[in-house]
Design an enzyme around this catalytic site. Structure first.
Site, PDB file in Angstrom:
ATOM      1  CB  CYS A  90      16.592  15.115  -7.580  1.00  0.00           C
ATOM      2  SG  CYS A  90      17.413  15.409  -6.004  1.00  0.00           S
ATOM      3  CG  HIS A  96      16.442  10.861  -7.549  1.00  0.00           C
ATOM      4  ND1 HIS A  96      17.726  11.020  -7.619  1.00  0.00           N
ATOM      5  CD2 HIS A  96      16.122  11.457  -6.321  1.00  0.00           C
ATOM      6  CE1 HIS A  96      18.159  11.644  -6.660  1.00  0.00           C
ATOM      7  NE2 HIS A  96      17.239  12.340  -5.755  1.00  0.00           N
ATOM      8  CG  ASN A 121      19.957  11.866  -3.149  1.00  0.00           C
ATOM      9  OD1 ASN A 121      20.410  12.413  -4.337  1.00  0.00           O
ATOM     10  ND2 ASN A 121      18.827  12.385  -2.676  1.00  0.00           N
TER      11      ASN A 121
END
Ligand code: COA
Length: 337
Positions: free
Chosen positions: A123, A264, A294
């Site tokens: 990520c 994020h 996500n």
């Protein structure tokens, strides 16, 4: 944990010349997931803030999503692909083992003067990539760099595991950094960290050299992502708060100086909890996880692009990008637009 970056005052700046993003058309709703695993729209919404995710169809790959995001960023920057000097793609779902996704994208968009490589930092792939590109562009070595975060996470999602399959979606976001001697400050500060001892919290163990193709797997689900959601949750909140405080201190900024905090998109509850601790007002925290889920390395550049397109940012504004993910990895960028 000590790192060594300093706020740079180079002769040239790495300014943000353009952004673009692309998500597949197909949508997977919470209602759809209730037909696959034992879950509910109420549980997913309350625990994660996610309502829908975009999912690739046959023929769509990490490179095709990336190429479209790149074309949009080039258009936004008013730049030809030949003007790009480097392409970095942060991804954990590459086109192939090799060549890199970035090489496919270089060919697809016709960026024949750029060198291209992938970066594996889960990520944090996009913020790591931006910090690398910043060095080349602000030193004046390169004029223009394209940094992409792109994932097709639904290809490695275990749709038998209700604790993780509700989280992930596909997409790509792209940013072009341009070398300039005046104008906004551009990327003012970047910071990056890793802690490999935390690898068990987030991983996809097969197929790599430890678990090669042909070796019988201890568990067939090793081909999919595995997450220890609770452990990630707690560590992420702590690390993100540390990153924000470090960025503010190093850049001599107050929370009020940040026009938009773009974290994020991991879990809306994590973002809200971090936002509260740091005293960001709600209008200065960007959340779009409800639509996309996500998307790992893609989440920050998609959010940054969407934020600009919604007219929430203007020239001179300072944005703070913060990521945390598998590795463990974490990092941040401060950018004046
Ligand atoms: N639907 C309904 N119930 C579910 C469920 C689902 N999709 N997934 C888990 N549950 C159940 C669990 O079985 C557990 O039940 P139990 O108490 O009877 O054992 C209960 O809900 C709580 O599970 P828990 O895992 O503790 O929930 P949580 O509040 O921590 O939320 C995550 C789980 C995954 C949403 C959350 O931990 C998270 O977002 N973590 C970080 C995400 C992440 O790692 N992202 C990838 C890296 S960026």
């Amino acid at each position: 944990m000590v790192n060594n970056p300093t706020v740079q005052t180079p002769k040239r700046r790495a300014i943000l010349a353009g952004t673009g993003s692309f998500v597949p058309e197909k949508i997977l709703t919470n209602e759809d997931l209730t037909k696959i695993v034992d879950t509910s729209d109420e549980w997913i919404t309350a625990r994660t803030g996610i309502k829908t995710r975009h999912v690739v169809s046959e023929g769509e790959t990490t490179a095709t999503l990336s190429a479209e995001a790149a074309r949009r960023a080039l258009k936004d920057a008013g730049m030809r692909p030949e003007e790009l000097n480097m392409i970095i793609i942060g991804t954990i779902t590459p086109e192939m083992v090799f060549p890199s996704t970035a090489c496919f994208v270089q060919d697809m968009i016709g960026a024949k003067n750029a060198w291209a490589f992938d970066l594996s930092a889960a990520c944090s792939g996009f913020v790591y990539g931006l910090s690398i590109a910043q060095q080349f562009v602000s030193s004046g070595l390169y004029k223009n760099a394209l940094v992409i975060g792109a994932e097709t996470l639904t290809r490695i999602t275990n749709y038998r595991d209700r604790g993780s399959c509700i989280l992930f979606g596909d997409g790509a976001g792209a940013v072009i950094l341009k070398s300039a001697s005046e104008g906004p400050q551009g990327v003012m500060y970047s910071t990056s960290f890793s802690d490999g001892s935390g690898w068990t919290a987030l991983n996809c163990p097969a197929y790599g050299s430890r678990n090669p193709v042909g070796k019988s797997l201890a568990d067939p689900s090793m081909v999919y992502m595995s997450i220890d959601g609770r452990a990630v949750y707690q560590t992420a909140v702590r690390r993100i708060v540390e990153l924000v405080n470090e960025c503010l201190k190093k850049c001599d900024l107050d929370v009020e100086d940040i026009a938009m905090f773009i974290p994020h998109q991991m879990n809306a509850r994590i973002i809200e909890s971090v936002g509260k601790r740091l005293k960001f007002t709600n209008d200065r925290i960007f959340i779009n996880i409800d639509k996309y889920g996500n998307t790992s390395a893609a989440s920050i550049p998609i959010a940054l692009d969407e934020c600009r397109r919604l007219g929430k940012l203007k020239s001179g504004d300072i944005v703070l990008l913060v990521a945390f993910g598998g590795g463990l990895t974490w990092g941040a960028n401060v950018i004046q637009l």
